[in-house]
Every structure is written in C-alpha cells, then in structure tokens.
Design a protein around this motif. Structure first.
Motif, PDB file in Angstrom:
ATOM      1  N   ASP A  43       0.814  -1.212   0.000  1.00  0.00           N
ATOM      2  CA  ASP A  43       0.000   0.000   0.000  1.00  0.00           C
ATOM      3  C   ASP A  43       0.850   1.264   0.000  1.00  0.00           C
ATOM      4  O   ASP A  43       0.480   2.262  -0.633  1.00  0.00           O
ATOM      5  CB  ASP A  43      -0.944   0.011   1.202  1.00  0.00           C
ATOM      6  CG  ASP A  43      -2.066  -1.010   1.068  1.00  0.00           C
ATOM      7  OD1 ASP A  43      -2.336  -1.457  -0.075  1.00  0.00           O
ATOM      8  OD2 ASP A  43      -2.668  -1.375   2.093  1.00  0.00           O
ATOM      9  N   ASP A  44       1.979   1.252   0.716  1.00  0.00           N
ATOM     10  CA  ASP A  44       2.846   2.429   0.737  1.00  0.00           C
ATOM     11  C   ASP A  44       3.325   2.805  -0.656  1.00  0.00           C
ATOM     12  O   ASP A  44       3.366   3.977  -1.014  1.00  0.00           O
ATOM     13  CB  ASP A  44       4.066   2.194   1.643  1.00  0.00           C
ATOM     14  CG  ASP A  44       3.680   2.148   3.109  1.00  0.00           C
ATOM     15  OD1 ASP A  44       2.600   2.675   3.464  1.00  0.00           O
ATOM     16  OD2 ASP A  44       4.456   1.573   3.904  1.00  0.00           O
ATOM     17  N   TYR A  45       3.691   1.804  -1.451  1.00  0.00           N
ATOM     18  CA  TYR A  45       4.150   2.081  -2.809  1.00  0.00           C
ATOM     19  C   TYR A  45       2.987   2.491  -3.701  1.00  0.00           C
ATOM     20  O   TYR A  45       3.125   3.394  -4.531  1.00  0.00           O
ATOM     21  CB  TYR A  45       4.879   0.869  -3.394  1.00  0.00           C
ATOM     22  CG  TYR A  45       6.261   0.703  -2.832  1.00  0.00           C
ATOM     23  CD1 TYR A  45       7.322   1.474  -3.287  1.00  0.00           C
ATOM     24  CD2 TYR A  45       6.517  -0.210  -1.817  1.00  0.00           C
ATOM     25  CE1 TYR A  45       8.593   1.337  -2.764  1.00  0.00           C
ATOM     26  CE2 TYR A  45       7.790  -0.359  -1.286  1.00  0.00           C
ATOM     27  CZ  TYR A  45       8.824   0.419  -1.762  1.00  0.00           C
ATOM     28  OH  TYR A  45      10.075   0.276  -1.232  1.00  0.00           O
ATOM     29  N   ILE A  46       1.862   1.837  -3.532  1.00  0.00           N
ATOM     30  CA  ILE A  46       0.693   2.170  -4.347  1.00  0.00           C
ATOM     31  C   ILE A  46       0.291   3.632  -4.124  1.00  0.00           C
ATOM     32  O   ILE A  46       0.001   4.357  -5.073  1.00  0.00           O
ATOM     33  CB  ILE A  46      -0.485   1.219  -4.032  1.00  0.00           C
ATOM     34  CG1 ILE A  46      -0.168  -0.175  -4.567  1.00  0.00           C
ATOM     35  CG2 ILE A  46      -1.793   1.735  -4.605  1.00  0.00           C
ATOM     36  CD1 ILE A  46      -1.148  -1.245  -4.155  1.00  0.00           C
ATOM     37  N   ASP A  47       0.306   4.066  -2.877  1.00  0.00           N
ATOM     38  CA  ASP A  47      -0.076   5.443  -2.555  1.00  0.00           C
ATOM     39  C   ASP A  47       0.884   6.479  -3.127  1.00  0.00           C
ATOM     40  O   ASP A  47       0.511   7.634  -3.315  1.00  0.00           O
ATOM     41  CB  ASP A  47      -0.176   5.627  -1.030  1.00  0.00           C
ATOM     42  CG  ASP A  47      -1.330   4.844  -0.428  1.00  0.00           C
ATOM     43  OD1 ASP A  47      -2.245   4.448  -1.192  1.00  0.00           O
ATOM     44  OD2 ASP A  47      -1.308   4.605   0.798  1.00  0.00           O
ATOM     45  N   SER A  48       2.120   6.073  -3.419  1.00  0.00           N
ATOM     46  CA  SER A  48       3.111   7.034  -3.891  1.00  0.00           C
ATOM     47  C   SER A  48       3.201   7.124  -5.416  1.00  0.00           C
ATOM     48  O   SER A  48       3.938   7.951  -5.941  1.00  0.00           O
ATOM     49  CB  SER A  48       4.495   6.691  -3.319  1.00  0.00           C
ATOM     50  OG  SER A  48       4.971   5.485  -3.886  1.00  0.00           O
ATOM     51  N   LEU A  49       2.449   6.297  -6.125  1.00  0.00           N
ATOM     52  CA  LEU A  49       2.534   6.274  -7.586  1.00  0.00           C
ATOM     53  C   LEU A  49       1.269   6.816  -8.233  1.00  0.00           C
ATOM     54  O   LEU A  49       0.180   6.682  -7.698  1.00  0.00           O
ATOM     55  CB  LEU A  49       2.774   4.835  -8.067  1.00  0.00           C
ATOM     56  CG  LEU A  49       4.090   4.202  -7.639  1.00  0.00           C
ATOM     57  CD1 LEU A  49       4.100   2.721  -7.986  1.00  0.00           C
ATOM     58  CD2 LEU A  49       5.265   4.906  -8.283  1.00  0.00           C
ATOM     59  N   ALA A  50       1.462   7.394  -9.404  1.00  0.00           N
ATOM     60  CA  ALA A  50       0.327   7.915 -10.172  1.00  0.00           C
ATOM     61  C   ALA A  50      -0.553   6.758 -10.644  1.00  0.00           C
ATOM     62  O   ALA A  50      -0.066   5.657 -10.912  1.00  0.00           O
ATOM     63  CB  ALA A  50       0.826   8.707 -11.372  1.00  0.00           C
ATOM     64  N   GLU A  51      -1.826   7.021 -10.747  1.00  0.00           N
ATOM     65  CA  GLU A  51      -2.786   5.997 -11.179  1.00  0.00           C
ATOM     66  C   GLU A  51      -2.410   5.444 -12.563  1.00  0.00           C
ATOM     67  O   GLU A  51      -2.545   4.250 -12.811  1.00  0.00           O
ATOM     68  CB  GLU A  51      -4.208   6.577 -11.200  1.00  0.00           C
ATOM     69  CG  GLU A  51      -5.287   5.542 -11.395  1.00  0.00           C
ATOM     70  CD  GLU A  51      -5.355   4.492 -10.286  1.00  0.00           C
ATOM     71  OE1 GLU A  51      -5.649   3.322 -10.621  1.00  0.00           O
ATOM     72  OE2 GLU A  51      -5.104   4.811  -9.114  1.00  0.00           O
ATOM     73  N   SER A  52      -1.917   6.309 -13.438  1.00  0.00           N
ATOM     74  CA  SER A  52      -1.539   5.848 -14.779  1.00  0.00           C
ATOM     75  C   SER A  52      -0.424   4.813 -14.709  1.00  0.00           C
ATOM     76  O   SER A  52      -0.402   3.858 -15.487  1.00  0.00           O
ATOM     77  CB  SER A  52      -1.115   7.031 -15.649  1.00  0.00           C
ATOM     78  OG  SER A  52       0.004   7.685 -15.076  1.00  0.00           O
ATOM     79  N   TYR A  53       0.493   4.976 -13.776  1.00  0.00           N
ATOM     80  CA  TYR A  53       1.584   4.015 -13.619  1.00  0.00           C
ATOM     81  C   TYR A  53       1.064   2.700 -13.055  1.00  0.00           C
ATOM     82  O   TYR A  53       1.522   1.613 -13.428  1.00  0.00           O
ATOM     83  CB  TYR A  53       2.668   4.594 -12.704  1.00  0.00           C
ATOM     84  CG  TYR A  53       3.978   3.862 -12.797  1.00  0.00           C
ATOM     85  CD1 TYR A  53       4.894   4.160 -13.794  1.00  0.00           C
ATOM     86  CD2 TYR A  53       4.292   2.853 -11.904  1.00  0.00           C
ATOM     87  CE1 TYR A  53       6.082   3.478 -13.901  1.00  0.00           C
ATOM     88  CE2 TYR A  53       5.486   2.156 -12.000  1.00  0.00           C
ATOM     89  CZ  TYR A  53       6.380   2.474 -12.997  1.00  0.00           C
ATOM     90  OH  TYR A  53       7.556   1.792 -13.100  1.00  0.00           O
ATOM     91  N   LEU A  54       0.089   2.778 -12.173  1.00  0.00           N
ATOM     92  CA  LEU A  54      -0.457   1.587 -11.523  1.00  0.00           C
ATOM     93  C   LEU A  54      -1.279   0.723 -12.476  1.00  0.00           C
ATOM     94  O   LEU A  54      -1.597  -0.417 -12.166  1.00  0.00           O
ATOM     95  CB  LEU A  54      -1.293   1.986 -10.310  1.00  0.00           C
ATOM     96  CG  LEU A  54      -0.497   2.614  -9.162  1.00  0.00           C
ATOM     97  CD1 LEU A  54      -1.439   3.177  -8.111  1.00  0.00           C
ATOM     98  CD2 LEU A  54       0.464   1.605  -8.548  1.00  0.00           C
ATOM     99  N   LYS A  55      -1.628   1.261 -13.643  1.00  0.00           N
ATOM    100  CA  LYS A  55      -2.380   0.483 -14.631  1.00  0.00           C
ATOM    101  C   LYS A  55      -1.481  -0.470 -15.412  1.00  0.00           C
ATOM    102  O   LYS A  55      -1.967  -1.337 -16.126  1.00  0.00           O
ATOM    103  CB  LYS A  55      -3.101   1.417 -15.602  1.00  0.00           C
ATOM    104  CG  LYS A  55      -4.240   2.180 -14.959  1.00  0.00           C
ATOM    105  CD  LYS A  55      -4.916   3.085 -15.951  1.00  0.00           C
ATOM    106  CE  LYS A  55      -6.025   3.876 -15.265  1.00  0.00           C
ATOM    107  NZ  LYS A  55      -6.682   4.804 -16.170  1.00  0.00           N
TER     108      LYS A  55
END
Length: 136
Positions: A43-55
């Motif tokens: 979750d810590d990494y997810i919160d620090s990345l842009a949504e576009s990157y998480l796709k």
C-alpha cells in the motif's frame, strides 16, 4: 504484437516465453501472463505512484513455492531513453517488493524474439534466469 482476449497488448516473444516457462515450471508453480503491477506492491508504494503508472502490467509473473519472479520481455522499443528509465524504476519497485526480476531482451534472446520455440530459445531463457541469480 497482438491483443489477447482481455485486450492486453502482447509483444513479440511473449507468447513463446510463456510457453517455454510453462514447460520449465511444472512443479506446481503458476505462470501468469499480463499480471497487474498493482498486485505486486504494498500500500505504501501504491499510494506514492500515479494511477496511470499503476495500470501497468508485467509481461509474465511466476509464483513458485518460495519466490515471486517477474519476467519482462523487452523488445527494441525498450532501448529509448524514456522507456529504459521507466524500466529501471519499475525493476527497483518490484525488487523492493520482494520480486526477482528476469529480463528477456531482444539483444540476448534473438531466437525467442523470432517466436522460435526450440533449443536455442530455451537456452536464452535459461541464461537470463542464471544471469538474474536463479539457477534452473
């Protein structure tokens, strides 16, 4: 390059790599193509990345009894400055989240990128795993 039944873009060499990896990992390990990057991160990494990157999705994910292995099939388009910088960041993110990253590059795997499933492409894949510290 083509799209799979889920609309994911499958690059050159990916189908052959999945087939070879399914042959190699017959010990109950799971070989999963197009695995969501988000599922590999805390979750810590997810919160620090842009949504576009998480796709983004990783080309191939392997879950063994003891390891999480990410296999990236990287064609000539990964030679550019921007994409290679993103690849470096992505590799570090995955390593920081407990994954071993194996890169199958077009320079190191010419038979794989010709979609040839033969002794040469098997050796290319095995060498890439060895270079990543995974001895099959």
């Amino acid at each position: 390059m083509h799209k799979d039944k889920h609309g994911n873009i499958i690059g050159v060499g990916e189908d052959t790599a999945v087939s070879i990896l399914n042959d190699i990992f017959k010990d109950g390990s799971k070989v999963i193509p197009q695995y969501p990057l988000r599922k590999l991160l805390t979750d810590d990494y997810i919160d620090s990345l842009a949504e576009s990157y998480l796709k983004h999705k990783v080309d191939i994910m392997i879950f063994t009894k003891t390891k999480k292995i990410v296999v990236r099939v990287q064609g000539k388009d990964h030679d550019g400055v921007l994409k290679s910088a993103r690849d470096t960041v992505q590799k570090k993110l995955m390593e920081w989240n407990g994954c071993v990253v194996v890169d199958l590059t077009w320079q190191e795997c010419p038979y794989l990128f010709k979609e040839q499933k033969d002794e040469n492409s098997y050796l290319e894949v095995m060498n890439a795993f060895n270079n990543s510290g995974l001895h099959l």
